[in-house]
Design a protein around this motif. Structure first.
Motif, PDB file in Angstrom:
ATOM      1  N   SER A 195      -2.123  -1.281  20.363  1.00  0.00           N
ATOM      2  CA  SER A 195      -3.108  -1.315  19.157  1.00  0.00           C
ATOM      3  C   SER A 195      -4.512  -0.445  19.399  1.00  0.00           C
ATOM      4  CB  SER A 195      -3.397  -2.809  18.655  1.00  0.00           C
ATOM      5  OG  SER A 195      -4.222  -2.915  17.702  1.00  0.00           O
ATOM      6  N   VAL A 196      -5.080  -0.726  20.537  1.00  0.00           N
ATOM      7  CA  VAL A 196      -6.217  -0.064  20.827  1.00  0.00           C
ATOM      8  C   VAL A 196      -6.128   1.311  20.957  1.00  0.00           C
ATOM      9  CG1 VAL A 196      -8.090   0.023  22.355  1.00  0.00           C
ATOM     10  CG2 VAL A 196      -7.453  -2.131  21.779  1.00  0.00           C
ATOM     11  N   SER A 230     -10.694  -1.103  31.122  1.00  0.00           N
ATOM     12  CA  SER A 230     -10.966   0.315  31.041  1.00  0.00           C
ATOM     13  C   SER A 230     -10.151   0.954  30.287  1.00  0.00           C
ATOM     14  CB  SER A 230     -10.410   1.176  32.581  1.00  0.00           C
ATOM     15  OG  SER A 230      -9.355   0.682  32.936  1.00  0.00           O
ATOM     16  N   MET A 231      -8.854   0.480  30.004  1.00  0.00           N
ATOM     17  CA  MET A 231      -7.952   1.043  29.018  1.00  0.00           C
ATOM     18  C   MET A 231      -7.873   0.290  27.739  1.00  0.00           C
ATOM     19  SD  MET A 231      -6.488   3.559  30.705  1.00  0.00           S
ATOM     20  CE  MET A 231      -5.235   4.070  29.584  1.00  0.00           C
ATOM     21  N   GLY A 232      -8.226  -0.838  27.726  1.00  0.00           N
ATOM     22  CA  GLY A 232      -8.400  -1.770  26.426  1.00  0.00           C
ATOM     23  C   GLY A 232      -9.640  -1.629  25.889  1.00  0.00           C
ATOM     24  N   PHE A 233     -10.671  -0.990  26.415  1.00  0.00           N
ATOM     25  CA  PHE A 233     -12.038  -0.949  25.714  1.00  0.00           C
ATOM     26  C   PHE A 233     -12.949   0.471  26.109  1.00  0.00           C
ATOM     27  CE2 PHE A 233     -16.587  -1.626  25.708  1.00  0.00           C
ATOM     28  CZ  PHE A 233     -16.593  -2.035  24.159  1.00  0.00           C
ATOM     29  N   LEU A 275     -15.309   5.409  24.446  1.00  0.00           N
ATOM     30  CA  LEU A 275     -15.817   6.547  24.454  1.00  0.00           C
ATOM     31  C   LEU A 275     -15.306   7.644  23.872  1.00  0.00           C
ATOM     32  CD1 LEU A 275     -16.074   6.592  28.437  1.00  0.00           C
ATOM     33  CD2 LEU A 275     -17.925   6.292  26.955  1.00  0.00           C
ATOM     34  N   ILE A 276     -13.759   7.674  23.662  1.00  0.00           N
ATOM     35  CA  ILE A 276     -13.279   8.600  22.751  1.00  0.00           C
ATOM     36  C   ILE A 276     -13.487   8.242  21.281  1.00  0.00           C
ATOM     37  CG2 ILE A 276     -11.102   9.324  22.042  1.00  0.00           C
ATOM     38  CD1 ILE A 276      -9.884   8.628  24.726  1.00  0.00           C
ATOM     39  N   TYR A 294     -16.061  -9.915  24.998  1.00  0.00           N
ATOM     40  CA  TYR A 294     -14.889 -10.536  25.682  1.00  0.00           C
ATOM     41  C   TYR A 294     -14.689  -9.606  26.899  1.00  0.00           C
ATOM     42  CZ  TYR A 294     -10.268 -12.002  26.830  1.00  0.00           C
ATOM     43  OH  TYR A 294      -9.323 -12.702  27.647  1.00  0.00           O
ATOM     44  N   ASN A 295     -14.853  -8.305  26.663  1.00  0.00           N
ATOM     45  CA  ASN A 295     -14.700  -7.285  27.687  1.00  0.00           C
ATOM     46  C   ASN A 295     -15.610  -7.599  28.912  1.00  0.00           C
ATOM     47  OD1 ASN A 295     -12.149  -5.149  27.695  1.00  0.00           O
ATOM     48  ND2 ASN A 295     -12.795  -5.736  25.625  1.00  0.00           N
TER      49      ASN A 295
END
Length: 364
Positions: free
Chosen positions: A131-132, A218-221, A226-227, A268-269
């Protein structure tokens, strides 16, 4: 030492990890025996089930409507935007399927066995990551369509084929990122029942827990944020240079997308980062009351993060005129609305959901 190991029970936190190891586990279990977390579990039993069922029902209705539209109007799947939106709705639906299991666990403990625990945990993570990552792909597609308009319009077919390959890559990457759930998730009993948790033993211990949390953050947020920030900041700068009365509406949509993503995911992150920092400290310096407050805060912020799955359809689909009209058309086809509700056909004002590739990329 042996007697302590015999007393070891599942060390539970609000994120589903059991970090018991020969080095840190003895202290953790001693800590849990000295610190009664019954109040934390009672809070979770009251808080999570109604919230998760609400998210499931609202998100299920919204995402099923998105899938319904695309299955009924197949000609809509002609842009990268639409392909990503359909995959995003499917990912959110699969994520929502797991929430009733976690709601049941919060109320009564895990009663579905270790196999379903492993499958549900992995399915939850696959669709969380996909989803992310799809939201990130959507922002990149908008960037190309708006900032590089000429290139985008000259390569529509190539971009459409590329979108299908990108979606396949997203699902594959999400599955790989969910590998720890396939390996370590299991149901474990403790003094108050059985719970589905990530269990790290002996040689893997806290290092693996830290790696799993680092991957999720890192991959989920972080990387998606950043992108998205780069793409949307350049898009806004491009829109400010154009003389279009719709640009302010488009920028409001972009602002809403970014704000909702940050507000729902950042807290949450941040808690997950703190959890990873605690895992690096084998002596766990948090006192009992601090640990309980930390667990409760983590549960609240986890629920906030999960609401994103039911907000996606409203942020990305229902903001557009064309999508809303398709919903009304379907309702009329199935005789849910009187004929006059669809409105008069005719020239409509351009919107961030109109048929042009550029404006479609603004809000799907």
């Amino acid at each position: 030492m042996d007697s302590t190991v015999d007393m070891m029970t599942t060390t539970q936190d609000s994120y589903g990890y059991d970090d018991s190891t020969p080095t840190a586990g003895d202290y953790e279990d001693y800590f849990d025996l000295m610190c009664d977390r019954a109040s934390v579990r009672a809070f979770r039993a009251r808080y999570e089930p109604p919230l998760f069922w609400t998210i499931t029902l609202v998100g299920g209705l919204g995402n099923l409507t998105v899938v319904w539209i695309y299955l009924h109007f197949r000609q809509r799947l002609k842009t990268m935007t639409d392909v990503y939106l359909l995959n995003l709705a499917v990912a959110d639906l699969l994520f929502l399927v797991t929430l009733p299991f976690w709601a049941s666990e919060a109320s009564h403990g895990w009663s579905f066995g270790p196999g379903l625990c492993k499958l549900t945990s992995a399915l939850y993570k696959v669709n969380l990551f996909s989803s992310v990552l799809l939201l990130t792909c959507i922002s990149a597609d908008r960037y190309v369509a708006i900032v590089q308009t000429t290139k985008a319009q000259n390569s529509k077919r190539e971009r459409l084929r590329c979108s299908k390959l990108v979606c396949g890559a997203v699902w594959l990457l999400a599955t790989l990122l969910a590998a720890p759930e396939f390996i370590f998730a299991t149901s474990k009993p403790d003094a108050e029942g059985e719970f589905c948790r990530m269990v790290f033993y002996e040689n893997v211990g806290n290092r693996t827990k830290i790696l799993v949390l680092a991957l999720q953050v890192s991959m989920g947020f972080c990387l998606p944020f950043l992108i998205m920030t780069f793409c949307y900041s350049v898009i806004v700068r491009t829109l400010l240079r154009t003389r279009n009365f719709e640009k302010h509406k488009a920028m409001r949509v972009i602002l809403a997308v970014v704000v909702v993503f940050v507000v729902s995911q950042l807290p949450y992150n941040g808690v997950l980062v703190m959890e990873a920092a605690q895992a690096t400290n084998a002596t766990n310096e948090l006192q009992c009351e601090e640990k309980k407050r930390f667990d409760v805060a983590g549960q609240v912020l986890k629920g906030l993060a999960y609401t994103h799955a039911c907000l996606n359809p409203f942020l990305y689909a229902f903001v557009g005129v064309r999508f809303r009209r398709d919903v009304l058309r379907l309702l009329r086809v199935y005789r849910c609305l009187p004929r006059g509700m669809l409105g008069k056909p005719g020239k409509q004002r351009a919107s961030v959901m109109s048929d042009t590739d550029t404006t479609q990329a603004l809000s799907l």
